[in-house]
Design a protein around this motif. Structure first.
Motif, PDB file in Angstrom:
ATOM      1  N   ALA A   1      -8.980   1.282   2.449  1.00 42.29           N
ATOM      2  CA  ALA A   1      -9.819   0.643   1.438  1.00 42.29           C
ATOM      3  C   ALA A   1      -9.667  -0.875   1.485  1.00 42.29           C
ATOM      4  CB  ALA A   1      -9.466   1.180   0.054  1.00 42.29           C
ATOM      5  N   GLY A   2      -8.431  -1.339   1.580  1.00 48.63           N
ATOM      6  CA  GLY A   2      -8.208  -2.786   1.664  1.00 48.63           C
ATOM      7  C   GLY A   2      -8.824  -3.389   2.911  1.00 48.63           C
ATOM      8  N   TRP A   3      -8.727  -2.662   4.027  1.00 48.68           N
ATOM      9  CA  TRP A   3      -9.313  -3.150   5.295  1.00 48.68           C
ATOM     10  C   TRP A   3     -10.827  -3.264   5.177  1.00 48.68           C
ATOM     11  CZ3 TRP A   3     -12.390  -0.424   8.945  1.00 48.68           C
ATOM     12  CH2 TRP A   3     -12.548  -1.072  10.178  1.00 48.68           C
TER      13      TRP A   3
ATOM     14  N   ALA B   1      -2.604  -6.011   0.691  1.00 45.91           N
ATOM     15  CA  ALA B   1      -2.077  -6.484   1.978  1.00 45.91           C
ATOM     16  C   ALA B   1      -3.178  -6.741   3.015  1.00 45.91           C
ATOM     17  CB  ALA B   1      -1.041  -5.494   2.514  1.00 45.91           C
ATOM     18  N   PRO B   2      -4.132  -5.814   3.276  1.00 48.16           N
ATOM     19  CA  PRO B   2      -5.192  -6.119   4.248  1.00 48.16           C
ATOM     20  C   PRO B   2      -6.090  -7.279   3.819  1.00 48.16           C
ATOM     21  CG  PRO B   2      -5.061  -3.753   3.822  1.00 48.16           C
ATOM     22  CD  PRO B   2      -4.233  -4.426   2.793  1.00 48.16           C
ATOM     23  N   VAL B   3      -6.346  -7.374   2.486  1.00 44.21           N
ATOM     24  CA  VAL B   3      -7.182  -8.482   2.013  1.00 44.21           C
ATOM     25  C   VAL B   3      -6.456  -9.811   2.205  1.00 44.21           C
ATOM     26  CG1 VAL B   3      -8.388  -9.437   0.016  1.00 44.21           C
ATOM     27  CG2 VAL B   3      -8.341  -6.963   0.387  1.00 44.21           C
TER      28      VAL B   3
ATOM     29  N   PRO C   1       0.842  -1.214   0.000  1.00 43.07           N
ATOM     30  CA  PRO C   1       0.000   0.000   0.000  1.00 43.07           C
ATOM     31  C   PRO C   1       0.869   1.253   0.000  1.00 43.07           C
ATOM     32  CG  PRO C   1      -0.806  -1.598   1.596  1.00 43.07           C
ATOM     33  CD  PRO C   1       0.534  -2.107   1.122  1.00 43.07           C
ATOM     34  N   SER C   2       0.473   2.208  -0.821  1.00 45.49           N
ATOM     35  CA  SER C   2       1.276   3.431  -0.952  1.00 45.49           C
ATOM     36  C   SER C   2       0.814   4.543  -0.029  1.00 45.49           C
ATOM     37  CB  SER C   2       1.236   3.930  -2.406  1.00 45.49           C
ATOM     38  OG  SER C   2      -0.118   4.165  -2.802  1.00 45.49           O
ATOM     39  N   SER C   3      -0.391   4.432   0.534  1.00 43.04           N
ATOM     40  CA  SER C   3      -0.899   5.477   1.413  1.00 43.04           C
ATOM     41  C   SER C   3      -1.885   4.859   2.395  1.00 43.04           C
ATOM     42  CB  SER C   3      -1.579   6.587   0.606  1.00 43.04           C
ATOM     43  OG  SER C   3      -2.743   6.096  -0.036  1.00 43.04           O
ATOM     44  N   TRP C   4      -2.305   5.704   3.351  1.00 41.93           N
ATOM     45  CA  TRP C   4      -3.261   5.210   4.333  1.00 41.93           C
ATOM     46  C   TRP C   4      -4.624   4.944   3.705  1.00 41.93           C
ATOM     47  CZ3 TRP C   4      -7.783   7.763   5.324  1.00 41.93           C
ATOM     48  CH2 TRP C   4      -7.883   9.090   4.905  1.00 41.93           C
TER      49      TRP C   4
END
Length: 555
Positions: free
Chosen positions: A56-58, A139-141, A48-51
């Motif tokens: 969004a992934g979370w 990454a969160p997925v 991920p490049s930003s928060w």
């Protein structure tokens, strides 16, 4: 238990109208997971490049987890199971909708497989799609995907693997609340191993390896920082030495733990083979009796029928005796001329072994409030066992003349003396621990006394049996096919297997010396032991152990 006049609480099950056929759902879910995993491995990954990418992934991971639970509910409904405990879990790193997916066990193996695969299917497909179109959200997925694939209990992967290998989902083998097996670490490990099956043990190392590689590939920066901070700084030879010594220490510790567990298993089985004697679980110290002598005598079964004046006369005739540790009160085969009551301390009862003639075996202990020696006095025989003080003790002693005059003369009829004798004997057995004296007397009223000559057959294999035998004195052997299965002495019992199972006798039982048994008919045996569920369960467990197979086989 719900009584006739009480209403059951409302069921926590939800009505679920959308239903999936479990076989088709299982195959679809497994196919999507395999295809999605392959596509995920072939697509390029990026951190991920930003928060915003993290957020969004979370959110996508939480949504896909919830979707998997909803699809699992459809499979549960299609398998004829209830959809229960549907609620949203907030207190977790990935908040999502959750339900009781363990209910799938009620629908069978195919239902469990379908529920498990549908729980993971949205995350597998979603991770592959995001890796192709929005790799910054991956990454969160991926964290959610590995969450459902985790090896801990009740995860989707654990549920699928347990269903595939046919492991036991429900068992009481390691959590019996009525037996002493709770102390048997070895038996608990065996039950746990049987429930997990060896193939499932590979789940942990495989998951750790794959999750670690995925973490390093999707987040190379944090992975490199962690490795630099906690990674090894030694040379290869130093790493090999550390690994060797670590493994050696683990082997030694494991061997010590296994040895301790195996010894505990052997000791517990040894104790359970002598179920009627409290030889290992007695308290180390017992409070001495308090009060005057007549009030203490009133607590003993032998004196409960005497009046207050008679008790006072008995108390006057008694003498106080102090015994040092391991000092013998009387020996086996000594004349029976004295009755004793323990006021303080503890005495040990020892019985001479039949073969050796000299070696003695401890068959029980008696603490404050217990009387002993009345058997030889009531029957006019020699002592049947040796009694010695296991710690400094204070006893009350009553001679035979005073015993006959003040006790036997007051009680009267011979059959009443016999009832008291049998009730006192029954009260000392651990299997009747906690029974009120009145129940013991009623038990004794249904018992008969039968003597057996040396070498006589009490039971013969293959014959019918209508009696339960409790050994009062003497020695018996259980034999089958020319070998000795068990040697039984005072306090042991036999005949319960054929009575409980309504089957023929499974072994010959032979008297090895002049012996006597208390006998009870089939009807009285089943009626009395059905009143106390603890005794019924213990009888079943010990009968199963003697038989070598389950006594009651479910149909």
């Amino acid at each position: 238990l719900i009584t006739e006049h009480e209403l059951a609480e409302s069921s926590p099950a939800r009505r679920w109208h959308l239903r999936f056929p479990v076989r088709a759902a299982g195959w679809l879910g497994q196919t999507v997971i395999v295809v999605g995993s392959v596509a995920l491995a072939l697509n390029p990954w990026s951190a991920p490049s930003s928060w915003i990418d993290w957020l969004a992934g979370w959110l996508v991971a939480c949504s896909l987890l919830s979707l998997g639970q909803l699809l699992a509910a459809c499979a549960l409904a299609g398998g004829g199971c209830e959809v229960r405990a549907v609620r949203f879990h907030w207190l977790t790193p990935l908040p999502h909708l959750r339900l009781d997916t363990a209910e799938a066990a009620m629908g069978g193996r195919e239902c469990e497989i379908a529920v498990a695969t549908l729980r993971a299917m949205p995350l597998a497909a979603g991770a592959a799609q995001i890796a192709a179109q929005q790799p910054g959200w991956l990454a969160p997925v991926l964290a959610g995907f590995f969450y459902v694939l985790a090896p801990w209990r009740d995860s989707a992967a654990d549920q699928w693997l347990q269903a595939r290998v046919g492991a036991k989902r429900f068992s009481v083998g390691d959590a019996s609340i009525f037996e002493q097996r709770r102390e048997d670490t070895w038996a608990q490990w065996r039950a746990w191993w049987d429930g997990r099956r060896p193939v499932t043990m590979l789940h942990w190392p495989v998951w750790i390896l794959v999750a670690g590689l995925a973490f390093a590939h999707s987040l190379p920066g944090p992975a490199a920082a962690l490795f630099a901070r906690f990674g090894p700084s030694q040379s290869l030879q130093q790493l090999l030495n550390i690994t060797f010594y670590t493994l050696a220490a683990a082997v030694l510790v494991g061997a010590a733990v296994l040895t301790k567990a195996a010894f505990g298993h052997w000791w517990l089985n040894r104790k359970l083979r002598r179920p009627l004697r409290e030889d290992a679980s007695r308290e180390a110290a017992v409070a001495p009796l308090q009060g005057d002598i007549p009030s203490m005598l009133r607590k003993l079964a032998l004196f409960q029928s005497l009046s207050d004046d008679d008790l006072a006369a008995v108390a006057t005739a008694m003498q106080t005796v102090h015994m040092g540790k391991r000092e013998v009160v009387f020996s086996e085969d000594d004349p029976g001329d004295t009755f004793y009551i323990v006021l303080e301390g503890e005495v040990e009862i020892l019985k001479r072994q039949l073969k050796s003639g000299k070696r003695q075996q401890t068959i029980g202990w008696l603490g404050p409030g217990s009387g002993f020696g009345e058997i030889a006095l009531l029957e006019g025989t020699v002592r049947s066992a040796t009694v010695r003080a296991s710690r400094p003790s204070r006893l009350l002693r009553l001679g035979k003349t005073d015993f006959d005059r003040l006790v036997v003369g007051r009680i009267g009829a011979a059959h009443v003396r016999e009832l008291l004798l049998y009730a006192t004997f029954l009260g000392r057995l651990v299997i009747h621990a906690g029974w009120p004296f009145d129940d013991l007397v009623r038990y004794a009223q249904h018992c008969g006394s039968v003597r057996f000559a040396t070498g006589s057959y009490v039971l013969q294999r293959g014959n019918a049996n209508n009696w339960f035998y409790l050994i009062y004195d003497g020695t018996f052997e259980a034999r089958a096919k020319g070998s000795v299965l068990n040697r039984m002495r005072s306090g042991d019992y036999f005949g319960e297997i054929s009575l409980l199972g309504n089957t023929e006798v499974t072994a010959d039982v032979v008297a090895m010396e002049e012996s006597r048994c208390l006998t009870m008919s089939r009807e009285d045996f089943l009626a009395f032991f059905a009143k106390d569920f603890r005794i019924g369960l213990r009888m079943e467990a010990l009968a199963t152990q003697r038989l070598g197979s389950r006594l009651f086989v479910p149909r």
